[in-house]
Design a protein around this motif. Sequence first.
Motif, PDB file in Angstrom:
ATOM      1  N   PHE A 157      -6.592   7.656  14.985  1.00  0.00           N
ATOM      2  CA  PHE A 157      -5.698   8.230  13.756  1.00  0.00           C
ATOM      3  C   PHE A 157      -6.725   8.273  12.475  1.00  0.00           C
ATOM      4  CE2 PHE A 157      -3.169   5.640  16.487  1.00  0.00           C
ATOM      5  CZ  PHE A 157      -1.799   6.935  16.252  1.00  0.00           C
ATOM      6  N   ASP A 158      -8.050   8.388  12.574  1.00  0.00           N
ATOM      7  CA  ASP A 158      -8.887   9.009  11.744  1.00  0.00           C
ATOM      8  C   ASP A 158      -8.110  10.064  11.081  1.00  0.00           C
ATOM      9  OD1 ASP A 158     -10.001   6.476  12.732  1.00  0.00           O
ATOM     10  OD2 ASP A 158     -12.309   7.769  13.263  1.00  0.00           O
ATOM     11  N   GLU A 159      -8.709   9.565   9.556  1.00  0.00           N
ATOM     12  CA  GLU A 159      -9.368  10.761   8.907  1.00  0.00           C
ATOM     13  C   GLU A 159      -9.939  12.091   8.603  1.00  0.00           C
ATOM     14  OE1 GLU A 159      -7.406  10.491   4.947  1.00  0.00           O
ATOM     15  OE2 GLU A 159      -6.412   8.819   5.104  1.00  0.00           O
ATOM     16  N   ALA A 192       0.859  -1.643  -0.180  1.00  0.00           N
ATOM     17  CA  ALA A 192      -0.572  -0.224   0.055  1.00  0.00           C
ATOM     18  C   ALA A 192       0.813   1.439  -0.339  1.00  0.00           C
ATOM     19  CB  ALA A 192      -0.892  -0.054   1.557  1.00  0.00           C
ATOM     20  N   PRO A 193       0.736   2.459  -0.880  1.00  0.00           N
ATOM     21  CA  PRO A 193       1.051   3.464  -0.269  1.00  0.00           C
ATOM     22  C   PRO A 193       1.777   3.662   1.224  1.00  0.00           C
ATOM     23  CG  PRO A 193      -0.826   3.538  -2.061  1.00  0.00           C
ATOM     24  CD  PRO A 193      -1.281   2.394  -1.245  1.00  0.00           C
ATOM     25  N   ARG A 194       2.706   4.995   1.078  1.00  0.00           N
ATOM     26  CA  ARG A 194       3.302   5.380   2.486  1.00  0.00           C
ATOM     27  C   ARG A 194       1.991   5.796   3.528  1.00  0.00           C
ATOM     28  NH1 ARG A 194       6.713  10.062   0.636  1.00  0.00           N
ATOM     29  NH2 ARG A 194       5.241  11.785   0.066  1.00  0.00           N
ATOM     30  N   ASP A 195       1.382   5.958   2.849  1.00  0.00           N
ATOM     31  CA  ASP A 195       0.052   7.162   3.065  1.00  0.00           C
ATOM     32  C   ASP A 195      -0.916   6.011   4.214  1.00  0.00           C
ATOM     33  OD1 ASP A 195      -1.249   7.142   0.947  1.00  0.00           O
ATOM     34  OD2 ASP A 195      -2.481   8.406   1.281  1.00  0.00           O
ATOM     35  N   VAL A 196      -0.688   5.271   3.625  1.00  0.00           N
ATOM     36  CA  VAL A 196      -1.505   3.240   4.150  1.00  0.00           C
ATOM     37  C   VAL A 196      -1.321   2.635   5.165  1.00  0.00           C
ATOM     38  CG1 VAL A 196      -3.565   2.241   3.611  1.00  0.00           C
ATOM     39  CG2 VAL A 196      -2.839   4.195   2.248  1.00  0.00           C
ATOM     40  N   GLU A 241     -11.737   6.035   7.582  1.00  0.00           N
ATOM     41  CA  GLU A 241     -10.931   5.868   6.452  1.00  0.00           C
ATOM     42  C   GLU A 241     -11.468   5.457   4.330  1.00  0.00           C
ATOM     43  OE1 GLU A 241      -7.831   3.479   5.888  1.00  0.00           O
ATOM     44  OE2 GLU A 241      -7.519   3.433   8.359  1.00  0.00           O
ATOM     45  N   PRO A 242     -10.782   6.309   4.245  1.00  0.00           N
ATOM     46  CA  PRO A 242     -11.549   6.442   2.919  1.00  0.00           C
ATOM     47  C   PRO A 242     -11.835   5.356   1.928  1.00  0.00           C
ATOM     48  CG  PRO A 242      -9.824   7.582   3.143  1.00  0.00           C
ATOM     49  CD  PRO A 242      -9.976   7.115   4.751  1.00  0.00           C
ATOM     50  N   LEU A 243     -12.676   4.953   1.159  1.00  0.00           N
ATOM     51  CA  LEU A 243     -12.563   3.463   0.422  1.00  0.00           C
ATOM     52  C   LEU A 243     -12.837   4.295  -1.295  1.00  0.00           C
ATOM     53  CD1 LEU A 243     -15.578   1.586   2.810  1.00  0.00           C
ATOM     54  CD2 LEU A 243     -13.160   2.195   3.115  1.00  0.00           C
ATOM     55  N   LYS A 255     -23.430   2.593  13.746  1.00  0.00           N
ATOM     56  CA  LYS A 255     -22.769   1.735  14.849  1.00  0.00           C
ATOM     57  C   LYS A 255     -21.391   1.850  14.074  1.00  0.00           C
ATOM     58  CE  LYS A 255     -25.634  -1.481  17.662  1.00  0.00           C
ATOM     59  NZ  LYS A 255     -25.474  -0.007  18.987  1.00  0.00           N
ATOM     60  N   VAL A 256     -21.040   3.391  14.176  1.00  0.00           N
ATOM     61  CA  VAL A 256     -19.767   3.760  12.651  1.00  0.00           C
ATOM     62  C   VAL A 256     -19.395   5.167  13.602  1.00  0.00           C
ATOM     63  CG1 VAL A 256     -20.805   2.568  10.791  1.00  0.00           C
ATOM     64  CG2 VAL A 256     -21.333   5.239  11.083  1.00  0.00           C
ATOM     65  N   ARG A 257     -18.107   5.399  13.502  1.00  0.00           N
ATOM     66  CA  ARG A 257     -17.704   6.280  14.190  1.00  0.00           C
ATOM     67  C   ARG A 257     -17.480   7.768  12.694  1.00  0.00           C
ATOM     68  NH1 ARG A 257     -12.908   3.228  15.740  1.00  0.00           N
ATOM     69  NH2 ARG A 257     -12.270   4.452  13.812  1.00  0.00           N
ATOM     70  N   SER A 258     -17.695   7.364  11.625  1.00  0.00           N
ATOM     71  CA  SER A 258     -18.031   8.461  10.984  1.00  0.00           C
ATOM     72  C   SER A 258     -18.139   7.134   9.246  1.00  0.00           C
ATOM     73  CB  SER A 258     -16.555   8.312  10.514  1.00  0.00           C
ATOM     74  OG  SER A 258     -15.631   8.293   9.750  1.00  0.00           O
ATOM     75  N   ALA A 259     -18.762   8.189   8.744  1.00  0.00           N
ATOM     76  CA  ALA A 259     -19.361   7.164   7.272  1.00  0.00           C
ATOM     77  C   ALA A 259     -19.511   8.113   5.638  1.00  0.00           C
ATOM     78  CB  ALA A 259     -20.279   5.945   7.405  1.00  0.00           C
ATOM     79  N   VAL A 260     -19.510   8.038   5.258  1.00  0.00           N
ATOM     80  CA  VAL A 260     -19.706   8.601   3.721  1.00  0.00           C
ATOM     81  C   VAL A 260     -20.692   7.456   3.523  1.00  0.00           C
ATOM     82  CG1 VAL A 260     -19.417  10.062   2.122  1.00  0.00           C
ATOM     83  CG2 VAL A 260     -18.591  10.348   4.038  1.00  0.00           C
ATOM     84  N   ILE A 261     -22.483   7.142   3.111  1.00  0.00           N
ATOM     85  CA  ILE A 261     -23.016   6.674   2.093  1.00  0.00           C
ATOM     86  C   ILE A 261     -23.815   7.072   1.143  1.00  0.00           C
ATOM     87  CG2 ILE A 261     -24.572   4.712   2.352  1.00  0.00           C
ATOM     88  CD1 ILE A 261     -24.282   4.698   5.725  1.00  0.00           C
ATOM     89  N   ASP A 262     -23.843   6.673  -0.089  1.00  0.00           N
ATOM     90  CA  ASP A 262     -24.271   7.163  -1.257  1.00  0.00           C
ATOM     91  C   ASP A 262     -25.303   5.983  -1.855  1.00  0.00           C
ATOM     92  OD1 ASP A 262     -24.345   8.343  -3.726  1.00  0.00           O
ATOM     93  OD2 ASP A 262     -23.137   7.023  -4.999  1.00  0.00           O
ATOM     94  N   GLY A 263     -26.516   7.274  -2.124  1.00  0.00           N
ATOM     95  CA  GLY A 263     -27.383   5.984  -2.246  1.00  0.00           C
ATOM     96  C   GLY A 263     -28.502   6.374  -3.561  1.00  0.00           C
TER      97      GLY A 263
END
Length: 335
Positions: free
Chosen positions: A38-40, A15-19, A157-159, A108-116
């Motif tokens: 360490f969350d973004e 993985a890249p160095r930022d991962v 984490e960006p997915l 039950k998440v700390r953070s999320a982006v859901i598309d729909g």
Amino acid sequence: MASPPRRPIKRRTNAPRDVVADRAIVAKRVDRHQAGLFDEPLPKWIRPCLPTLVEKPPAGPQWVHEIKWDGYRVSAYVAGGHTTIRTRNGHDWTTRFPTIAAAAARLKVRSAVIDGEAVILDDRGRSSFAELQTDLDRHGSGRAVLYAFDLLFLDGEPLWKKPLEERRLALGGIIPKRSAILLSEDFAGSGADLFKIACENELEGIVSKRLDRGYHPGRSRDWLKTKCIQSDTFVIIGFQPGSGAVRAPLANIKIARSDGARLRYAGAVGTGFSERVAAALRERFDRIQTERCPVAGLKVSGAVWVSPDLRALVAYRGITTAGELRHASFKGLEE
């Protein structure tokens, strides 16, 4: 269909160095004192991926297929128990979708982006854009649900660079069984078969997506849409009041297409609106009634004419030799 188990999706060791290599992107047991350390930060807005229109569904094991829902494309941004609902253009519509926002905040998440897609379902389980639009015209829809089909960010984490297959697995793991957020099921079988079923049930069509690709904002050929019916925008020129023992607000809507500086009659639309939607339309039509037909020389017995200020999105199966739409159905007003 049951949701898939919530399993960690691990990063490649190169993985890249930022991962951080081998760090799970789906929630796992962590020291509560370190959770989120360490969350973004949550993105303010991610421009949505838009499917490209094609004539027939793609084939091959790298594709999965979903029903194309007829509603408003939105994304839910969740952080710290708070939710912001954003439109495809990034506008904040949280207050317009209070039930969806509340359901997202309980995940039950700390953070999320859901598309729909935010939709209202009719008694046959089909999405009704006209019903949703009527609710939103009255400042919000508590009836709307979100059909979630992608997860772009989870627990810091960006997915979006992950393959769709992994993002879908993570998405299925955070959606509860009973919620205003529903998982838009995907089908790994024949896209042609699902498309046939969609058309037989008078749905808008299907969307096909590459399982092995990341999420790319803007128009993409990794996502393809196949539509059962044609649709276009037409000028509303009048309506036919209801008649008979039970007088409904509308029997049909008279429409025309623009032809340069002229309007040409395109027929009547008598389906696609419930009595509730029809009543809301009638209120608007009554405010813009006019004595003169906007289409020169057109005469229709019993029609009430209106100023050509409103435009309607109409689905149809074809056009007659006289230029009138076949099997036309009202989808909503163009705002």
